[in-house]
Design a protein around this motif. Structure first.
Motif, short mmCIF file in Angstrom:
data_model
loop_
_atom_site.label_atom_id
_atom_site.label_comp_id
_atom_site.label_asym_id
_atom_site.label_seq_id
_atom_site.Cartn_x
_atom_site.Cartn_y
_atom_site.Cartn_z
N ALA A 256 33.34 33.92 44.99
CA ALA A 256 32.90 33.97 43.90
C ALA A 256 32.90 36.11 43.42
O ALA A 256 34.11 35.64 42.48
CB ALA A 256 31.74 33.83 43.05
N ILE A 257 32.62 37.08 43.92
CA ILE A 257 33.09 38.11 43.97
C ILE A 257 34.59 38.37 43.74
O ILE A 257 35.45 39.10 42.64
CB ILE A 257 32.90 39.03 44.52
CG1 ILE A 257 31.05 39.01 44.31
CG2 ILE A 257 32.64 40.39 44.28
CD1 ILE A 257 30.48 39.82 44.97
N LYS A 258 35.35 37.65 44.41
CA LYS A 258 36.80 38.09 45.30
C LYS A 258 37.87 37.41 44.05
O LYS A 258 38.37 37.79 43.41
CB LYS A 258 37.26 37.52 46.09
CG LYS A 258 38.39 37.44 46.39
CD LYS A 258 39.01 37.10 47.71
CE LYS A 258 40.70 37.43 48.03
NZ LYS A 258 40.90 37.06 49.39
N ASN A 259 36.98 35.95 43.78
CA ASN A 259 37.51 35.70 42.43
C ASN A 259 37.99 35.92 41.06
O ASN A 259 38.65 35.73 40.09
CB ASN A 259 37.26 33.49 42.28
CG ASN A 259 37.50 32.33 41.10
OD1 ASN A 259 39.23 33.17 41.19
ND2 ASN A 259 37.42 32.21 40.62
N LEU A 260 36.43 36.99 40.85
CA LEU A 260 36.76 37.28 39.77
C LEU A 260 37.24 38.41 39.70
O LEU A 260 38.48 38.98 38.87
CB LEU A 260 35.11 37.82 39.38
CG LEU A 260 34.41 39.03 38.68
CD1 LEU A 260 34.65 37.71 37.21
CD2 LEU A 260 33.53 39.16 38.56
N GLU A 261 37.45 39.31 40.95
CA GLU A 261 38.50 41.13 41.58
C GLU A 261 39.69 40.52 40.36
O GLU A 261 40.86 41.21 40.38
CB GLU A 261 38.22 41.40 41.90
CG GLU A 261 36.59 41.62 42.31
CD GLU A 261 36.54 42.42 44.02
OE1 GLU A 261 37.11 41.42 45.12
OE2 GLU A 261 35.75 43.17 44.16
N LYS B 255 41.13 38.11 38.54
CA LYS B 255 41.04 37.90 36.90
C LYS B 255 41.08 39.22 36.87
O LYS B 255 41.71 38.92 35.57
CB LYS B 255 39.70 36.44 37.08
CG LYS B 255 40.14 35.29 37.41
CD LYS B 255 39.10 34.39 36.34
CE LYS B 255 38.51 32.68 37.26
NZ LYS B 255 38.51 32.19 36.44
N ILE B 256 39.72 39.60 37.18
CA ILE B 256 40.43 40.73 36.18
C ILE B 256 42.04 41.92 36.42
O ILE B 256 42.20 42.22 34.91
CB ILE B 256 38.90 41.92 36.69
CG1 ILE B 256 37.66 41.46 36.21
CG2 ILE B 256 39.10 42.84 35.68
CD1 ILE B 256 36.23 42.32 36.90
N GLY B 257 42.03 41.16 37.67
CA GLY B 257 43.19 42.58 37.73
C GLY B 257 44.69 41.99 37.17
O GLY B 257 45.21 42.59 36.82
N LYS B 258 44.54 40.01 36.73
CA LYS B 258 45.09 39.88 35.85
C LYS B 258 45.33 39.93 35.13
O LYS B 258 46.65 40.01 33.75
CB LYS B 258 45.06 37.73 36.47
CG LYS B 258 45.80 37.67 37.66
CD LYS B 258 45.74 35.85 38.09
CE LYS B 258 46.18 35.68 38.84
NZ LYS B 258 45.48 34.09 39.16
N ASN B 259 44.05 39.99 34.27
CA ASN B 259 44.18 40.74 32.60
C ASN B 259 44.45 41.98 32.81
O ASN B 259 45.09 42.28 31.62
CB ASN B 259 43.04 40.03 31.92
CG ASN B 259 42.28 39.25 32.23
OD1 ASN B 259 42.57 38.15 32.24
ND2 ASN B 259 40.81 38.79 32.28
N LYS B 260 44.16 42.73 33.55
CA LYS B 260 44.46 44.09 32.97
C LYS B 260 46.13 44.57 33.09
O LYS B 260 46.86 44.92 32.84
CB LYS B 260 43.85 45.03 34.69
CG LYS B 260 42.67 45.20 34.49
CD LYS B 260 41.70 46.14 35.02
CE LYS B 260 40.17 46.79 35.13
NZ LYS B 260 40.78 47.66 36.30
#
Length: 270
Positions: free
Chosen positions: A256-261, A263-268
């Motif tokens: 779940a943490i990896k998936n969140l990271e 998503k954050i990377g894609k948004n940036k």
């Protein structure tokens, strides 16, 4: 029909192999029972028709077939192929990457899938290219295997490739051209000196070394020389009598943490 004479690389190859061994003409000539002048003439290509015994002596000394010495420009081969060749795997007789591989067939002339049990490890090292030894191994018929290719079953030992369970039976396909193996490809590797099979993620390096890496992070990756490897069989499937373990709570959290990271990377990046 091509009537052009075939190019002969004998002279160039003898000089290349001598220099690769860091031997002087005097030393090599003495070991072969030749005069230095004759060896120099052979290397210079001034001896157009060496005697048959000369071909045999050079072939025996360098452990390379006469066909290869004549037909293949060894200086054009990569380090990995040269080390494999010098280790006794003369796979370039026809200019291709061919290996001697014994197989067995059923009554319909279809290749069998042989099983190599743990107790047969030592025997396999001596009999891997012996048709009688291969024919004596247990045989299985496995549905849905590709028509092309040779397959064998090897038992895995230890937990270095978890989550593949310990004591699984690995169905693997024979690899003739090691340079075609993509980095981190799961393979069964047959090691000479250790007289062992290992199931690892394989990466072939241009300098003639092979990186073997486990999926289990507790095991450190290590390098072996191409000359220390007899065969490589690429993973195709496995069977196991162990039921797979349920995903642990920690593994779920980490995913779940990896998936969140991600998503954050894609948004940036937007």
């Amino acid at each position: 029909m091509n009537n052009r004479p075939q190019k002969i690389f004998f002279a160039r190859n003898i000089k290349f192999l001598r220099e690769r061994k860091k031997m002087s003409q005097e030393i090599l000539a003495a070991q072969l029972g030749l005069t230095r002048a004759k060896l120099a003439a052979i290397e210079a290509g001034n001896t157009k028709s060496p005697q048959p015994e000369d071909y045999l002596n050079f072939s025996d000394f360098f452990k390379i077939s006469i066909d290869t010495l004549l037909k293949i420009d060894l200086s054009k081969l990569g380090e990995l192929k040269m080390r494999d060749l010098e280790a006794g795997n003369d796979v370039y007789i026809r200019g291709g990457n061919l290996r001697v591989l014994a197989i067995s067939v059923d009554r319909s002339n279809n290749e069998n899938v042989e099983y190599v049990p743990v107790k047969a490890k030592a025997g396999y090292m001596a009999g891997y290219n012996d048709p009688e030894f291969i024919a004596a191994l247990p045989k299985y018929s496995i549905p849905n295997l590709p028509v092309q290719g040779t397959f064998r079953i090897f038992p895995s030992t230890g937990d270095s490739m978890l989550p593949v369970p310990e004591s699984s039976d690995i169905i693997a396909q024979y690899v003739a051209d090691w340079t075609a193996i993509k980095p981190n490809t799961p393979c069964i590797v047959i090691l000479k000196e250790q007289q062992d099979f290992v199931f690892k993620m394989v990466t072939i390096h241009p300098n003639g070394t092979i990186l073997l890496k486990s999926l289990n992070p507790e095991y450190k990756p290590y390098l072996v020389e191409a000359g220390d490897v007899m065969e490589i069989w690429q993973f195709y499937a496995y069977t196991s009598r162990k039921f797979p373990e349920a995903r642990s709570e920690m593994a779920t959290i980490l995913a779940a943490i990896k998936n969140l990271e991600e998503k954050i990377g894609k948004n940036k990046s937007k």
